[in-house]
Scaffold this motif. Structure first.
Motif, PDB file in Angstrom:
ATOM      1  N   ASP A 254       0.807  -1.212   0.000  1.00 24.52           N
ATOM      2  CA  ASP A 254       0.000   0.000   0.000  1.00 24.52           C
ATOM      3  C   ASP A 254       0.847   1.272   0.000  1.00 24.52           C
ATOM      4  OD1 ASP A 254       0.980   0.036   2.567  1.00 24.52           O
ATOM      5  OD2 ASP A 254      -0.940  -0.399   3.528  1.00 24.52           O
ATOM      6  N   SER A 255       2.164   1.124  -0.064  1.00 26.37           N
ATOM      7  CA  SER A 255       3.073   2.259  -0.188  1.00 26.37           C
ATOM      8  C   SER A 255       4.352   1.758  -0.857  1.00 26.37           C
ATOM      9  CB  SER A 255       3.373   2.880   1.186  1.00 26.37           C
ATOM     10  OG  SER A 255       3.929   1.929   2.057  1.00 26.37           O
ATOM     11  N   THR A 256       5.271   2.650  -1.160  1.00 27.80           N
ATOM     12  CA  THR A 256       6.466   2.282  -1.896  1.00 27.80           C
ATOM     13  C   THR A 256       7.241   1.176  -1.179  1.00 27.80           C
ATOM     14  OG1 THR A 256       6.667   4.468  -2.879  1.00 27.80           O
ATOM     15  CG2 THR A 256       8.635   3.112  -2.851  1.00 27.80           C
ATOM     16  N   THR A 257       7.495   0.096  -1.906  1.00 23.69           N
ATOM     17  CA  THR A 257       8.128  -1.102  -1.377  1.00 23.69           C
ATOM     18  C   THR A 257       9.369  -1.409  -2.206  1.00 23.69           C
ATOM     19  OG1 THR A 257       5.989  -1.950  -0.629  1.00 23.69           O
ATOM     20  CG2 THR A 257       7.733  -3.560  -0.942  1.00 23.69           C
ATOM     21  N   ARG A 258      10.442  -1.878  -1.535  1.00 27.93           N
ATOM     22  CA  ARG A 258      11.698  -2.126  -2.251  1.00 27.93           C
ATOM     23  C   ARG A 258      12.269  -3.492  -1.882  1.00 27.93           C
ATOM     24  NH1 ARG A 258      13.239   2.642  -4.620  1.00 27.93           N
ATOM     25  NH2 ARG A 258      12.231   4.515  -3.752  1.00 27.93           N
ATOM     26  N   PHE A 259      12.643  -4.260  -2.918  1.00 26.73           N
ATOM     27  CA  PHE A 259      13.260  -5.563  -2.724  1.00 26.73           C
ATOM     28  C   PHE A 259      14.593  -5.611  -3.472  1.00 26.73           C
ATOM     29  CE2 PHE A 259       8.611  -7.123  -3.111  1.00 26.73           C
ATOM     30  CZ  PHE A 259       8.346  -6.755  -1.804  1.00 26.73           C
ATOM     31  N   GLY A 260      15.519  -6.456  -2.986  1.00 28.47           N
ATOM     32  CA  GLY A 260      16.738  -6.703  -3.747  1.00 28.47           C
ATOM     33  C   GLY A 260      16.438  -7.596  -4.931  1.00 28.47           C
ATOM     34  N   SER A 261      16.037  -8.846  -4.648  1.00 32.69           N
ATOM     35  CA  SER A 261      15.611  -9.808  -5.664  1.00 32.69           C
ATOM     36  C   SER A 261      14.513 -10.676  -5.092  1.00 32.69           C
ATOM     37  CB  SER A 261      16.777 -10.702  -6.106  1.00 32.69           C
ATOM     38  OG  SER A 261      17.790  -9.951  -6.737  1.00 32.69           O
ATOM     39  N   VAL A 262      13.738 -11.305  -5.987  1.00 29.49           N
ATOM     40  CA  VAL A 262      12.667 -12.206  -5.568  1.00 29.49           C
ATOM     41  C   VAL A 262      12.821 -13.513  -6.329  1.00 29.49           C
ATOM     42  CG1 VAL A 262      10.179 -12.589  -5.429  1.00 29.49           C
ATOM     43  CG2 VAL A 262      11.098 -10.281  -5.127  1.00 29.49           C
ATOM     44  N   GLY A 263      12.752 -14.642  -5.594  1.00 24.50           N
ATOM     45  CA  GLY A 263      12.821 -15.945  -6.232  1.00 24.50           C
ATOM     46  C   GLY A 263      11.800 -16.895  -5.632  1.00 24.50           C
ATOM     47  N   GLY A 264      11.227 -17.780  -6.464  1.00 31.09           N
ATOM     48  CA  GLY A 264      10.245 -18.728  -5.952  1.00 31.09           C
ATOM     49  C   GLY A 264       9.531 -19.453  -7.069  1.00 31.09           C
ATOM     50  N   LYS A 265       8.490 -20.175  -6.711  1.00 28.04           N
ATOM     51  CA  LYS A 265       7.666 -20.858  -7.707  1.00 28.04           C
ATOM     52  C   LYS A 265       6.467 -19.996  -8.094  1.00 28.04           C
ATOM     53  CE  LYS A 265       8.825 -25.712  -6.956  1.00 28.04           C
ATOM     54  NZ  LYS A 265       8.286 -27.074  -6.679  1.00 28.04           N
ATOM     55  N   LYS A 266       5.612 -19.694  -7.124  1.00 27.89           N
ATOM     56  CA  LYS A 266       4.447 -18.854  -7.372  1.00 27.89           C
ATOM     57  C   LYS A 266       4.695 -17.482  -6.759  1.00 27.89           C
ATOM     58  CE  LYS A 266      -0.565 -18.614  -6.645  1.00 27.89           C
ATOM     59  NZ  LYS A 266      -1.731 -19.275  -5.986  1.00 27.89           N
ATOM     60  N   ILE A 267       4.699 -16.453  -7.606  1.00 31.54           N
ATOM     61  CA  ILE A 267       5.021 -15.101  -7.156  1.00 31.54           C
ATOM     62  C   ILE A 267       3.902 -14.147  -7.555  1.00 31.54           C
ATOM     63  CG2 ILE A 267       6.624 -13.169  -7.413  1.00 31.54           C
ATOM     64  CD1 ILE A 267       8.819 -15.253  -7.980  1.00 31.54           C
ATOM     65  N   SER A 268       3.395 -13.414  -6.576  1.00 34.86           N
ATOM     66  CA  SER A 268       2.346 -12.424  -6.826  1.00 34.86           C
ATOM     67  C   SER A 268       2.718 -11.125  -6.114  1.00 34.86           C
ATOM     68  CB  SER A 268       0.990 -12.935  -6.326  1.00 34.86           C
ATOM     69  OG  SER A 268      -0.009 -11.933  -6.469  1.00 34.86           O
ATOM     70  N   ILE A 269       2.857 -10.053  -6.872  1.00 33.16           N
ATOM     71  CA  ILE A 269       3.174  -8.726  -6.325  1.00 33.16           C
ATOM     72  C   ILE A 269       2.096  -7.773  -6.805  1.00 33.16           C
ATOM     73  CG2 ILE A 269       4.874  -6.884  -6.187  1.00 33.16           C
ATOM     74  CD1 ILE A 269       7.025  -8.943  -6.912  1.00 33.16           C
ATOM     75  N   ARG A 270       1.242  -7.340  -5.874  1.00 33.61           N
ATOM     76  CA  ARG A 270       0.071  -6.554  -6.265  1.00 33.61           C
ATOM     77  C   ARG A 270      -0.118  -5.340  -5.364  1.00 33.61           C
ATOM     78  NH1 ARG A 270      -4.263 -10.985  -5.322  1.00 33.61           N
ATOM     79  NH2 ARG A 270      -2.708 -11.567  -3.773  1.00 33.61           N
ATOM     80  N   LEU A 271      -0.624  -4.280  -5.953  1.00 35.97           N
ATOM     81  CA  LEU A 271      -1.046  -3.116  -5.187  1.00 35.97           C
ATOM     82  C   LEU A 271      -2.377  -3.431  -4.522  1.00 35.97           C
ATOM     83  CD1 LEU A 271      -0.444  -0.060  -4.590  1.00 35.97           C
ATOM     84  CD2 LEU A 271      -1.876   0.460  -6.580  1.00 35.97           C
ATOM     85  N   LYS A 272      -2.530  -3.032  -3.249  1.00 31.86           N
ATOM     86  CA  LYS A 272      -3.794  -3.254  -2.552  1.00 31.86           C
ATOM     87  C   LYS A 272      -4.948  -2.595  -3.303  1.00 31.86           C
ATOM     88  CE  LYS A 272      -2.864  -4.102   2.333  1.00 31.86           C
ATOM     89  NZ  LYS A 272      -3.056  -3.568   3.701  1.00 31.86           N
ATOM     90  N   LEU A 273      -6.114  -3.209  -3.236  1.00 31.94           N
ATOM     91  CA  LEU A 273      -7.252  -2.782  -4.036  1.00 31.94           C
ATOM     92  C   LEU A 273      -7.616  -1.319  -3.798  1.00 31.94           C
ATOM     93  CD1 LEU A 273      -9.508  -3.421  -6.008  1.00 31.94           C
ATOM     94  CD2 LEU A 273     -10.880  -4.243  -4.084  1.00 31.94           C
ATOM     95  N   MET A 274      -7.704  -0.874  -2.547  1.00 32.14           N
ATOM     96  CA  MET A 274      -8.100   0.499  -2.274  1.00 32.14           C
ATOM     97  C   MET A 274      -7.103   1.498  -2.846  1.00 32.14           C
ATOM     98  SD  MET A 274     -10.280   2.579  -1.234  1.00 32.14           S
ATOM     99  CE  MET A 274     -11.414   1.406  -0.457  1.00 32.14           C
ATOM    100  N   GLN A 275      -5.797   1.216  -2.690  1.00 35.47           N
ATOM    101  CA  GLN A 275      -4.787   2.103  -3.254  1.00 35.47           C
ATOM    102  C   GLN A 275      -4.849   2.090  -4.784  1.00 35.47           C
ATOM    103  OE1 GLN A 275      -4.332   0.538  -0.402  1.00 35.47           O
ATOM    104  NE2 GLN A 275      -4.036   2.413   0.759  1.00 35.47           N
ATOM    105  N   LYS A 276      -5.155   0.923  -5.342  1.00 32.14           N
ATOM    106  CA  LYS A 276      -5.276   0.819  -6.798  1.00 32.14           C
ATOM    107  C   LYS A 276      -6.410   1.693  -7.310  1.00 32.14           C
ATOM    108  CE  LYS A 276      -5.567  -2.694 -10.430  1.00 32.14           C
ATOM    109  NZ  LYS A 276      -5.710  -4.147 -10.698  1.00 32.14           N
ATOM    110  N   ILE A 277      -7.534   1.690  -6.595  1.00 25.75           N
ATOM    111  CA  ILE A 277      -8.670   2.515  -6.991  1.00 25.75           C
ATOM    112  C   ILE A 277      -8.314   3.991  -6.908  1.00 25.75           C
ATOM    113  CG2 ILE A 277     -11.007   3.222  -6.330  1.00 25.75           C
ATOM    114  CD1 ILE A 277     -11.460   0.312  -5.402  1.00 25.75           C
TER     115      ILE A 277
END
Length: 222
Positions: free
Chosen positions: A124-147
């Motif tokens: 719901d606010s600016t987020t920072r990662f180095g790297s992401v690894g995995g099988k199932k990956i979902s990165i989404r903006l929260k619905l209210m912030q998206k609206i």
């Protein structure tokens, strides 16, 4: 059990329960740890669960079967859960974060690698990662912030406040979905790029779908 203002010396314990403003010294080994209020510590090794809420800082490595953190927490090293890691609120980590399942709600700043079989983020606010690894990956903006970010009534306010996930290096997995994410490279078997993304390179093995409302520099089938 410590309530109010107190401290816990390094050592081995059964169950550690902290309520108030508590400082932990050295390596703490225990079966479980519960912290409510303000907790400051170094290295934590739990056989079972860690549940922490409020405000806290751990400078050393933190490990357990399950870890659940809510509020404002800072980790100065790796955070490793054998089963699940759940962060809600505003969490910072200068090391890696690893679990079978990682669930993030709110804001996470992780300088290292986020590694999980199932990686689920709703920010719901600016987020920072180095790297992401995995099988199932979902990165989404929260619905209210998206609206709110789609509303054009107050463009200057929305532009200043707009939330994004920034990945410094890469996202690699099998099934990947993301929106409102900035990343140099995304590599996966099945890749879906939703709206609001800015990706330099997308690499896919089986399927790819890219929103017309995202910017992708190059697409490669591998």
């Amino acid at each position: 059990k410590v309530s109010g203002v107190g401290s816990v010396a390094n050592g081995e314990y059964e169950h550690v329960s902290l309520h108030g403003n508590v400082k932990l010294f050295g390596l703490i080994k225990c079966k479980s740890l519960t912290a409510r209020g303000k907790a400051r510590g170094e290295q934590i090794v739990c056989d079972k669960n860690i549940k922490a809420s409020g405000n806290g800082t751990f400078t050393g490595k933190v490990t357990a079967q399950e870890i659940k953190v809510s509020g404002h927490y800072t980790f100065g090293s790796d955070v490793i859960a054998q089963n699940s890691l759940h962060c809600a609120g505003n969490v910072k980590c200068t090391g890696d974060m690893e679990a079978e399942k990682i669930k993030i709600r709110g804001c996470l700043q992780c300088e290292g690698l986020l590694n999980a079989e199932d990686f689920d983020v709703k920010f719901d606010s600016t987020t920072r990662f180095g790297s992401v690894g995995g099988k199932k990956i979902s990165i989404r903006l929260k619905l209210m912030q998206k609206i709110l970010q789609c509303i054009a009534i107050f463009p200057l306010f929305i532009r200043k406040w707009r939330a994004r996930t920034h990945v410094k290096f890469a996202v690699e997995g099998d099934d990947i979905f993301m929106n409102h994410t900035v990343c140099p490279r995304v590599t996966g078997k099945n890749v879906r790029i939703g709206r609001g993304c800015n990706i330099d390179l997308v690499q896919y093995n089986e399927t790819v779908k890219i929103s017309k409302n995202s910017k992708v520099g190059k697409v490669e089938k591998i």
